[in-house]
Design a protein around this motif. Sequence first.
Motif, PDB file in Angstrom:
ATOM      1  N   GLU A 161      -5.587  -3.627  12.509  1.00 15.41           N
ATOM      2  CA  GLU A 161      -6.265  -4.470  11.525  1.00 15.41           C
ATOM      3  C   GLU A 161      -5.348  -5.024  10.437  1.00 15.41           C
ATOM      4  N   ALA A 162      -4.246  -4.325  10.126  1.00 14.35           N
ATOM      5  CA  ALA A 162      -3.433  -4.737   8.974  1.00 14.35           C
ATOM      6  C   ALA A 162      -2.051  -4.087   9.046  1.00 14.35           C
ATOM      7  N   ARG A 163      -1.200  -4.469   8.111  1.00 17.41           N
ATOM      8  CA  ARG A 163       0.111  -3.846   7.976  1.00 17.41           C
ATOM      9  C   ARG A 163       0.566  -3.917   6.524  1.00 17.41           C
ATOM     10  N   TYR A 164       1.427  -2.987   6.136  1.00 13.60           N
ATOM     11  CA  TYR A 164       2.090  -3.063   4.839  1.00 13.60           C
ATOM     12  C   TYR A 164       3.556  -2.717   5.049  1.00 13.60           C
ATOM     13  N   TYR A 165       4.434  -3.377   4.270  1.00 21.85           N
ATOM     14  CA  TYR A 165       5.862  -3.277   4.534  1.00 21.85           C
ATOM     15  C   TYR A 165       6.670  -3.711   3.320  1.00 21.85           C
ATOM     16  N   ALA A 166       7.923  -3.282   3.302  1.00 19.97           N
ATOM     17  CA  ALA A 166       8.877  -3.679   2.271  1.00 19.97           C
ATOM     18  C   ALA A 166       9.961  -4.539   2.909  1.00 19.97           C
ATOM     19  N   THR A 167      10.399  -5.561   2.172  1.00 20.11           N
ATOM     20  CA  THR A 167      11.409  -6.499   2.678  1.00 20.11           C
ATOM     21  C   THR A 167      12.496  -6.707   1.636  1.00 20.11           C
ATOM     22  N   TYR A 168      13.745  -6.706   2.078  1.00 24.45           N
ATOM     23  CA  TYR A 168      14.866  -7.140   1.247  1.00 24.45           C
ATOM     24  C   TYR A 168      15.392  -8.449   1.818  1.00 24.45           C
ATOM     25  N   GLU A 169      15.533  -9.468   0.961  1.00 19.25           N
ATOM     26  CA  GLU A 169      16.009 -10.786   1.403  1.00 19.25           C
ATOM     27  C   GLU A 169      17.189 -11.237   0.558  1.00 19.25           C
TER      28      GLU A 169
END
Length: 201
Positions: A74-82
């Motif tokens: 149903e969903a996702r959560y995540y951390a990103t470095y750009e």
Amino acid sequence: MKTLQTLAIATSLSLVTLGANAADNFAGLTWGKSTSNIDRSSTLKQNMAGPNRFDDVIKNSGTWGVRAGQMTDEARYYATYENVSDDYGNGLKLRQQNLIGSYDVFLPVGDSTRLFGGASAGLTKLENESSGYSRDSDIGYLVGLQAGVLQRVSDNASVEAGYRYLRSNAGTEVAERGVGKVGSIDLHSTGQAYLGVNYHF
């Protein structure tokens, strides 16, 4: 830069280990093109007359990122470095680094295809590395929205394409060497189209 990278790694590892009931964890890479909207102070507009050349520094510029998080049906959560860095023909150069926490909701459109939409919040670091100017940097907040499509290609892999729009308040001073401060710039917003590949485990 080292501080943001350390925070990105720590946040990513924390997200990966959260929640024993999550369907799966994932980590991935992204690559895209970013365009940033830079606002000049009134003083800088007077001292640097003409078009806003800072708007042309990070414009359709290559942007890479690393991410990690957790995903259910149903969903996702995540951390990103750009990280994105580019220059303009007259010596202006800017670098932007983002540390983002995101949450997406899925809309299935097939057995292995999902549309997604969600919100993001985090920190951004803007660095003025222009030739002939003193280096300066600032860390500010960012908030935004993203949407796209995710395609599962195997039990352990997925690919995606998306677009993210971010608002920010980071800014730096513009000071010519030997002259002094001639104004300041503020990072108003950033638009980014990207492709991503994820490994699920």
